[in-house]
Design a protein around this motif. Structure first.
Motif, PDB file in Angstrom:
ATOM      1  N   GLY A 220       0.814  -1.209   0.000  1.00 37.87           N
ATOM      2  CA  GLY A 220       0.000   0.000   0.000  1.00 37.87           C
ATOM      3  C   GLY A 220       0.846   1.257   0.000  1.00 37.87           C
TER       4      GLY A 220
ATOM      5  N   ASN B  75      -4.756  -0.370   2.728  1.00 41.28           N
ATOM      6  CA  ASN B  75      -5.230   0.999   2.960  1.00 41.28           C
ATOM      7  C   ASN B  75      -4.454   1.660   4.096  1.00 41.28           C
ATOM      8  OD1 ASN B  75      -7.180   0.915   0.925  1.00 41.28           O
ATOM      9  ND2 ASN B  75      -8.696  -0.018   2.285  1.00 41.28           N
TER      10      ASN B  75
ATOM     11  N   LYS C 199      -1.187   2.975   2.810  1.00 39.09           N
ATOM     12  CA  LYS C 199      -1.265   4.202   2.017  1.00 39.09           C
ATOM     13  C   LYS C 199      -1.106   5.443   2.879  1.00 39.09           C
ATOM     14  CE  LYS C 199      -5.208   3.243  -0.012  1.00 39.09           C
ATOM     15  NZ  LYS C 199      -6.389   3.399  -0.890  1.00 39.09           N
TER      16      LYS C 199
END
Length: 255
Positions: free
Chosen positions: A65, A104, A107
């Motif tokens: 990510g 996620n 990120k």
């Protein structure tokens, strides 16, 4: 190995009651380290911040990510590659949900990963698998950005790898340096390789690419007890599939 609770306990004990206090504080701190499984200052910070510790499979997708996001925007190719990794690992539905959450989480770039990677470095096979997955993610959009290269170089260092060893793995996944061009024969070869036609819908082309990528994924082949030569052939096949899909996508202008 001096763990954070042990150091804090020793320091506080020494401030209160000199050497006897330091010894007692260290014992109490050691008990706290064991109870909370604190192995580094990073672990302590995560505990204080309420962020859950990462499992090895979650760590992989946090790394993926972060790579996908580090050069600005997560592209469709990054998402497809993350899904391909889940398929190659034959993850259950619950494991896939954890992987998506970890992707996620990665990120955001908030996790301190040094202690995780240093611990993983004690498992050479797992460390290599993580670096290979990272290179696949880097090349998912057909190029290697400066931020991506900086990250994987740093992660390799924390895993105990030399820079040249990390870079050597890149050659297995780097798209072939050949012009995509407008050659009808090359375009037709790409269509035949994916088993689609010039009139196939983008969704059909994507599905064909993903299915073939999953079937020929080198990690899946390696996991079945294949020889080094068979793994190399699978790597070459995966590269051919990626090049073919890139050519078709650019010719047809879809993501």
């Amino acid at each position: 190995m001096l763990w954070p609770g042990t150091l804090i306990g020793a320091g506080a004990g020494f401030a209160i009651a000199s050497i006897p206090g330091a010894m007692l504080g260290a014992l109490l701190g050691q008990a706290l380290d064991r109870r909370l499984n604190l192995q580094s200052w990073g672990h302590l910070r995560e505990k204080l911040g309420g962020r859950p510790m990462l499992r090895n499979d979650e760590l992989l997708f946090v790394l993926l990510g972060r790579l996908a996001k580090c050069d600005g925007r997560v592209l469709g190719g990054h998402i497809q590659q993350a899904r391909a990794e889940m398929r190659s690992l034959e993850m259950s539905e619950s494991a896939q949900r954890r992987a998506i959450a970890a992707f996620n989480r990665g990120k955001s770039g908030r996790d301190r990963l040094r202690s995780y990677l240093r611990r993983l470095g004690a498992q050479p096979h797992a460390a290599e698998g993580v670096l290979r997955a990272c290179w696949r993610m880097i090349w998912a959009d057909g190029r290697a950005g400066g931020n991506e290269l900086e990250l994987i170089s740093q992660w390799g260092k924390w895993l105990g790898w030399d820079a040249w060893q990390v870079q050597a793995l890149a050659r297995d996944y780097e798209p072939q340096k050949r012009p995509l061009g407008n050659s009808t024969a090359t375009y037709q070869d790409a269509l035949r390789l994916l088993g689609v036609s010039a009139t196939s819908e983008p969704a059909q082309i994507k599905n064909a690419y993903r299915r073939l990528l999953s079937r020929h994924h080198p990690d899946k082949i390696a996991g079945s007890g294949a020889t080094a030569m068979q793994v190399r052939e699978a790597t070459d096949k995966t590269r051919e599939l990626h090049n073919a899909y890139t050519l078709i996508r650019e010719r047809r202008d879809f993501r």
